[in-house]
Write a protein that holds these residues in place. Structure first.
Motif, PDB file in Angstrom:
ATOM      1  N   CYS A 221      17.503  21.392   3.299  1.00  0.00           N
ATOM      2  CA  CYS A 221      16.965  20.288   2.504  1.00  0.00           C
ATOM      3  C   CYS A 221      15.598  20.719   1.971  1.00  0.00           C
TER       4      CYS A 221
ATOM      5  N   CYS B 203      16.427   9.919   5.650  1.00  0.00           N
ATOM      6  CA  CYS B 203      16.103  10.602   4.386  1.00  0.00           C
ATOM      7  C   CYS B 203      17.355  10.874   3.552  1.00  0.00           C
TER       8      CYS B 203
ATOM      9  N   THR C 132      14.028  10.034  10.592  1.00  0.00           N
ATOM     10  CA  THR C 132      14.649  10.328   9.290  1.00  0.00           C
ATOM     11  C   THR C 132      16.047  10.927   9.402  1.00  0.00           C
TER      12      THR C 132
ATOM     13  N   CYS D 199       7.385  17.354   6.864  1.00  0.00           N
ATOM     14  CA  CYS D 199       8.116  16.960   5.653  1.00  0.00           C
ATOM     15  C   CYS D 199       7.452  15.717   5.054  1.00  0.00           C
TER      16      CYS D 199
HETATM   17 FE1  SF4 Z   1      14.806  17.521   5.593  1.00  0.00          FE
HETATM   18 FE2  SF4 Z   1      15.006  14.907   5.665  1.00  0.00          FE
HETATM   19 FE3  SF4 Z   1      13.881  16.186   7.722  1.00  0.00          FE
HETATM   20 FE4  SF4 Z   1      12.610  16.055   5.384  1.00  0.00          FE
HETATM   21  S1  SF4 Z   1      13.103  14.336   6.685  1.00  0.00           S
HETATM   22  S2  SF4 Z   1      12.884  17.867   6.658  1.00  0.00           S
HETATM   23  S3  SF4 Z   1      14.288  16.101   3.900  1.00  0.00           S
HETATM   24  S4  SF4 Z   1      16.017  16.350   7.042  1.00  0.00           S
END
Ligand code: SF4
Length: 320
Positions: A20, A203, A173, A104
């Motif tokens: 991602c 997310c 997330t 993130c």
């Molecule tokens: Fe990846 Fe989602 Fe984790 Fe961000 S929050 S690192 S986009 S899995």
């Protein structure tokens, strides 16, 4: 071992799968830090939950530690994509360390929400997995004891809150979209005044990977999820596959982990990967499957992702 006559197999390849934007950025941050400051660069916790990625960065000069106390003051330190409690950057600042935050941005957004609710006098209920670094990081945005953790709808029934009219919730997330919806429903049923994100904080990458697994589950006899045993979103893909009707779903880090006996007699296989699994490992798994079956690949694409996150400014300016 290659076989002379290989049985036919439909391989449904989920898309999106694998890396991602948050993982991509975190790896880029460590690589850029190594280029900018040279080795060693310290990294607090596995930058992303994947041994192959971690070993690759270690070979380039990254040193992985669990606590800031293990880092010298005079070397840069990178905080992992999962986020860190507030006390960690505070300690780095007090020790005058160069610290680069690879959290993130979607996790940072949850940190900001948590802080905002706290400022507004709301008690926070956090839906997450106890002990996961993201949970530790998000709960650590507020003073100790200010966040109540729930993992199941049953936990909601046992909550003891300060004031039922002053509550908010936030979520990890990388949870299961469906399981989280049940917990949110239980929260809203018990505390109708609770404030939260429109839906939850899961997310886009987690949501999309789970949706792709749900799309292939009815077509397959077995599912292989490429990912690490400590990767939350990868483990959720296994659960989502099972819940969507695929009776056999296995988490594999590398091709060598595949339980071939469990795949005997199947005619349709699904393959996906968690957000921290690189494409090279997915290809390794597919190649191993090709060695044993006459494979026809069909891509099942349920979403197209084109999200990118910028690296922190400190890495975009030349070293002084
Ligand atoms: Fe990846 Fe989602 Fe984790 Fe961000 S929050 S690192 S986009 S899995």
């Amino acid at each position: 071992m290659p076989m002379t006559t290989r049985p036919p197999l439909m391989l449904y390849l989920a898309a999106p799968r694998g890396f991602c934007a948050g993982v991509d950025r975190a790896i880029q941050i460590v690589e850029m830090a190594l280029q900018k400051w040279g080795a060693p660069v310290y990294v607090r916790h596995e930058i992303v939950h994947n041994r192959y990625v971690v070993d690759g960065l270690r070979a380039k000069g990254a040193v992985f530690v669990e606590e800031l106390s293990e880092c010298p003051d005079d070397r840069p330190v990178v905080f992992s994509a999962h986020g860190v409690p507030k006390s960690v950057p505070a300690e780095a600042t007090s020790r005058q360390m160069i610290a680069v935050d690879a959290t993130c941005p979607l996790v940072t957004k949850v940190h900001s929400e948590a802080a905002r609710h706290h400022t507004n006098g709301l008690q926070l209920i956090y839906i997450g997995h106890e002990g996961h670094p993201e949970t530790v990081g998000t709960m650590g945005q507020l003073p100790q004891g200010e966040v109540l953790l729930v993992e199941t709808p049953e936990d909601v029934a046992g909550l003891s809150v300060r004031d039922e009219t002053k509550l908010a919730f936030a979520t990890q997330t990388t949870l299961s979209v469906d399981d989280t919806a049940e917990i949110v429903e239980a929260l809203r049923a018990r505390f109708p005044a609770i404030t939260g994100p429109g839906h939850e904080d899961i997310c886009y990458a987690t949501t999309n990977r789970q949706a792709a697994v749900k799309a292939i589950a009815p077509k397959i006899d077995a599912l292989l999820v490429v990912g690490a045993p400590n990767s939350s979103n990868s483990k959720r893909l296994v659960e989502v596959g099972r819940a969507a009707g695929c009776s056999y779903a296995q988490l594999v880090q590398r091709a060598g982990d595949i339980d071939w006996r469990a795949l005997e007699g199947i005619t349709a296989l699904g393959v996906t990967a968690g957000a921290s699994a690189p494409e090279v490992l997915i290809n390794e798994v597919i190649d191993a499957v090709r060695d044993r079956f006459e494979v026809t690949v069909e891509l099942v694409e349920t979403a197209v992702e084109n999200i990118e996150f910028k690296v922190p400014r400190i890495l975009r300016v030349p070293a002084a």
